[in-house]
Design an enzyme around this catalytic site. Structure first.
Site, PDB file in Angstrom:
ATOM      1  N   THR A  44     114.555  -4.364  60.696  1.00 34.07           N
ATOM      2  CA  THR A  44     114.335  -2.946  61.990  1.00 34.07           C
ATOM      3  C   THR A  44     112.672  -2.479  61.623  1.00 34.07           C
ATOM      4  O   THR A  44     113.109  -1.715  62.748  1.00 34.07           O
ATOM      5  CB  THR A  44     114.997  -2.628  60.720  1.00 34.07           C
ATOM      6  OG1 THR A  44     116.537  -3.299  60.219  1.00 34.07           O
ATOM      7  CG2 THR A  44     115.339  -0.502  61.781  1.00 34.07           C
ATOM      8  N   TYR A  54     126.621  -2.921  65.210  1.00 30.69           N
ATOM      9  CA  TYR A  54     128.156  -2.489  66.058  1.00 30.69           C
ATOM     10  C   TYR A  54     129.557  -2.939  66.141  1.00 30.69           C
ATOM     11  O   TYR A  54     130.478  -1.830  65.933  1.00 30.69           O
ATOM     12  CB  TYR A  54     126.883  -2.623  67.555  1.00 30.69           C
ATOM     13  CG  TYR A  54     128.228  -1.858  68.571  1.00 30.69           C
ATOM     14  CD1 TYR A  54     127.779  -0.978  68.769  1.00 30.69           C
ATOM     15  CD2 TYR A  54     128.768  -2.128  69.669  1.00 30.69           C
ATOM     16  CE1 TYR A  54     128.773   0.156  70.007  1.00 30.69           C
ATOM     17  CE2 TYR A  54     129.995  -1.937  70.401  1.00 30.69           C
ATOM     18  CZ  TYR A  54     129.505  -0.784  70.823  1.00 30.69           C
ATOM     19  OH  TYR A  54     130.585   0.097  71.450  1.00 30.69           O
ATOM     20  N   TYR A  93     121.112  -7.880  53.484  1.00 30.19           N
ATOM     21  CA  TYR A  93     120.362  -6.805  53.973  1.00 30.19           C
ATOM     22  C   TYR A  93     121.187  -6.030  54.654  1.00 30.19           C
ATOM     23  O   TYR A  93     121.923  -6.468  55.657  1.00 30.19           O
ATOM     24  CB  TYR A  93     119.326  -7.053  55.318  1.00 30.19           C
ATOM     25  CG  TYR A  93     118.605  -6.175  55.595  1.00 30.19           C
ATOM     26  CD1 TYR A  93     118.160  -4.919  54.907  1.00 30.19           C
ATOM     27  CD2 TYR A  93     117.262  -5.798  56.852  1.00 30.19           C
ATOM     28  CE1 TYR A  93     117.765  -3.540  55.696  1.00 30.19           C
ATOM     29  CE2 TYR A  93     116.815  -4.677  57.420  1.00 30.19           C
ATOM     30  CZ  TYR A  93     117.176  -3.803  57.017  1.00 30.19           C
ATOM     31  OH  TYR A  93     116.525  -2.611  57.415  1.00 30.19           O
ATOM     32  N   ARG A 129     122.124   2.227  58.989  1.00 27.29           N
ATOM     33  CA  ARG A 129     121.926   1.797  61.066  1.00 27.29           C
ATOM     34  C   ARG A 129     122.814   0.898  61.792  1.00 27.29           C
ATOM     35  O   ARG A 129     122.860   0.379  62.966  1.00 27.29           O
ATOM     36  CB  ARG A 129     120.365   0.690  61.062  1.00 27.29           C
ATOM     37  CG  ARG A 129     119.341   2.358  60.692  1.00 27.29           C
ATOM     38  CD  ARG A 129     118.214   0.975  60.220  1.00 27.29           C
ATOM     39  NE  ARG A 129     116.723   2.013  60.963  1.00 27.29           N
ATOM     40  CZ  ARG A 129     115.874   2.058  62.078  1.00 27.29           C
ATOM     41  NH1 ARG A 129     116.835   2.164  62.541  1.00 27.29           N
ATOM     42  NH2 ARG A 129     115.208   3.411  61.872  1.00 27.29           N
ATOM     43  N   LYS A 138     118.155  -7.071  49.895  1.00 27.04           N
ATOM     44  CA  LYS A 138     117.826  -6.367  50.156  1.00 27.04           C
ATOM     45  C   LYS A 138     118.668  -5.187  50.250  1.00 27.04           C
ATOM     46  O   LYS A 138     119.554  -4.314  50.845  1.00 27.04           O
ATOM     47  CB  LYS A 138     116.950  -6.113  51.550  1.00 27.04           C
ATOM     48  CG  LYS A 138     116.019  -4.736  51.783  1.00 27.04           C
ATOM     49  CD  LYS A 138     115.772  -4.668  53.468  1.00 27.04           C
ATOM     50  CE  LYS A 138     114.921  -4.034  53.925  1.00 27.04           C
ATOM     51  NZ  LYS A 138     114.059  -3.447  54.714  1.00 27.04           N
ATOM     52  N   ILE A 142     111.131  -4.422  49.634  1.00 22.37           N
ATOM     53  CA  ILE A 142     110.622  -4.044  50.974  1.00 22.37           C
ATOM     54  C   ILE A 142     110.672  -2.826  51.650  1.00 22.37           C
ATOM     55  O   ILE A 142     110.853  -2.157  52.148  1.00 22.37           O
ATOM     56  CB  ILE A 142     111.691  -5.414  51.986  1.00 22.37           C
ATOM     57  CG1 ILE A 142     112.221  -6.351  51.187  1.00 22.37           C
ATOM     58  CG2 ILE A 142     111.388  -4.975  53.861  1.00 22.37           C
ATOM     59  CD1 ILE A 142     113.023  -7.470  52.084  1.00 22.37           C
TER      60      ILE A 142
END
Length: 297
Positions: free
Chosen positions: A46, A110, A136, A141, A165, A206
Site C-alpha cells: 500500500t 472493492y 494482509y 482500505r 499483517k 511492517i
C-alpha cells in the site's frame, strides 16, 4: 515454517521522477534500509502506491529490491495483492521466479468477497507458489475484513501461509489471534501500536515510519523480540509524534513529504489521485521532522 519473514520490516515507498519510477533513488533507499538494521524490505505494498503502478513497474520494483538485497542478510517480502485472484497469483509467481523470499498479499479490495471467497482466494495463491505467504488485513482500505476463523483455517490448511499483517488497529484482534493460534505470526501493520502488538506476542512489524527512521524501528522491534520490553516501549513512546504525523493524511502522502523534507527524495511526486499534503500539514510535518535525528545515505 522455519523460513518465516519476521522482525523489522519496511513498507517501502515508491519514488517517482518526472512521472516515472525513479529506479536509482529506489535502489539507494533500499540500501539505506539495509545499512540501518532492517530485516526485511517490502516493495509494492500500500505504501508503495501499488494501486497506481503499472504491472511492469510493479514487477520492476520487485526486481530492484531483490537485486539490492542480494548478498546481504536482508530478505524481500514482495507485495502481491489484487482484487482479482488470477492477477495476484501472477504477481506471486513472478516474485518467486525472480528471487523474492516471500509475498505479502492484501485482501481483495472493492469487490467485498465473503469469507469463503477470501479463503478460496488465498488458498489459490498459496498453492501457486512455494515461498512463504503473509496475509494482509487492512479493512479500512479494502472494505473487506479477513476474520480470525478464516485466518486459522488458512494457516492450518496451507503450509506456506505463516501469518498475517494486522492493520485493523485493534489490539483485541491481535490478542484473539494469538490466544487461539500461538504459532501464527502476527505482524503489526500500525506504527502507533507496534509496541503493544509486539509485547502481546507479535513477532514483527511492517512499518511506514521505518522509511525515514529505519534504525529506530529496528531497535524497537529487536528489543521487543529479545524480551527487553522496557527499552522497546521507550523507543515506541519517542516515535509517537512521528507515527501520528505520518498519518495526518492518507498514506503514503505524509511519509513521502517527510522524506522529501529530510533530503531522502529528490522530488516530491505522487500518482493521482494522491496529491501533496495541504500547506498546513506540510508545516506540521516540517516541525515534527526537526525533533528527530534522521540518518542520510
Amino acid at each position: 515454517m522455519n523460513n518465516k519473514l519476521i522482525g523489522a520490516m519496511t513498507a517501502l515507498i515508491t519514488p517517482f521522477k518526472n512521472g516515472k519510477l525513479d529506479e536509482e533513488n529506489y535502489a539507494k533507499l533500499i540500501k539505506r534500509q539495509i545499512d540501518n538494521g532492517i530485516d526485511v524490505v517490502v516493495p509494492v505494498g500500500t505504501t508503495g502506491e501499488s494501486a497506481t503502478l503499472s504491472h511492469e513497474e510493479h514487477r520492476r520494483c520487485i526486481e530492484i529490491a531483490v537485486d539490492v538485497s542480494k548478498g546481504t542478510n536482508v530478505k524481500v517480502l514482495a507485495g502481491a495483492g489484487s482484487n482479482a485472484t488470477h492477477e495476484a497469483v501472477g504477481i506471486a509467481k513472478f516474485a518467486q521466479d525472480n528471487g523474492a523470499d516471500g509475498i505479502l498479499s492484501v485482501t481483495p479490495y472493492y469487490n467485498k468477497p465473503m469469507q469463503e471467497g477470501l479463503y478460496q482466494h488465498y488458498k489459490a495463491l498459496a498453492n501457486a507458489v512455494e515461498i512463504p505467504v503473509l496475509l494482509y488485513n487492512v479493512p479500512g482500505r479494502t472494505a473487506c475484513d479477513l476474520l480470525p476463523e478464516t485466518i486459522y483455517k488458512l494457516f492450518n490448511d496451507c503450509s506456506n501461509i505463516y501469518g498475517v499483517k494486522e492493520a485493523t488497529g485493534s489490539i483485541e484482534r491481535c490478542v484473539d489471534l494469538l490466544a487461539h493460534e500461538p504459532k501464527l505470526s502476527v505482524i503489526s501493520g500500525e506504527d502507533a501500536i507496534n509496541y503493544p502488538i509486539l509485547s502481546n506476542g507479535g513477532n514483527g512489524v511492517i512499518s511506514v515510519t521505518s522509511n525515514i527512521l529505519p534504525n529506530k524501528i529496528a531497535d524497537l522491534t529487536h528489543a521487543a523480540v529479545n524480551g527487553d520490553f522496557h527499552e522497546a516501549k521507550k523507543i515506541n513512546d519517542k516515535l509517537y509524534t512521528m507515527n501520528k504525523i505520518l498519518f495526518c493524511e492518507s498514506n503514503p502522502i505524509p511519509i513521502k513529504a517527510a522524506m522529501y523534507i529530510a533530503g531522502l527524495l529528490d522530488s516530491l511526486e505522487y500518482r493521482l489521485p494522491l496529491t501533496e499534503p495541504s500547506k498546513e500539514n506540510m508545516k506540521r510535518i516540517e516541525e515534527v521532522i526537526k525533533q528527530y535525528d534522521i540518518k542520510g545515505f
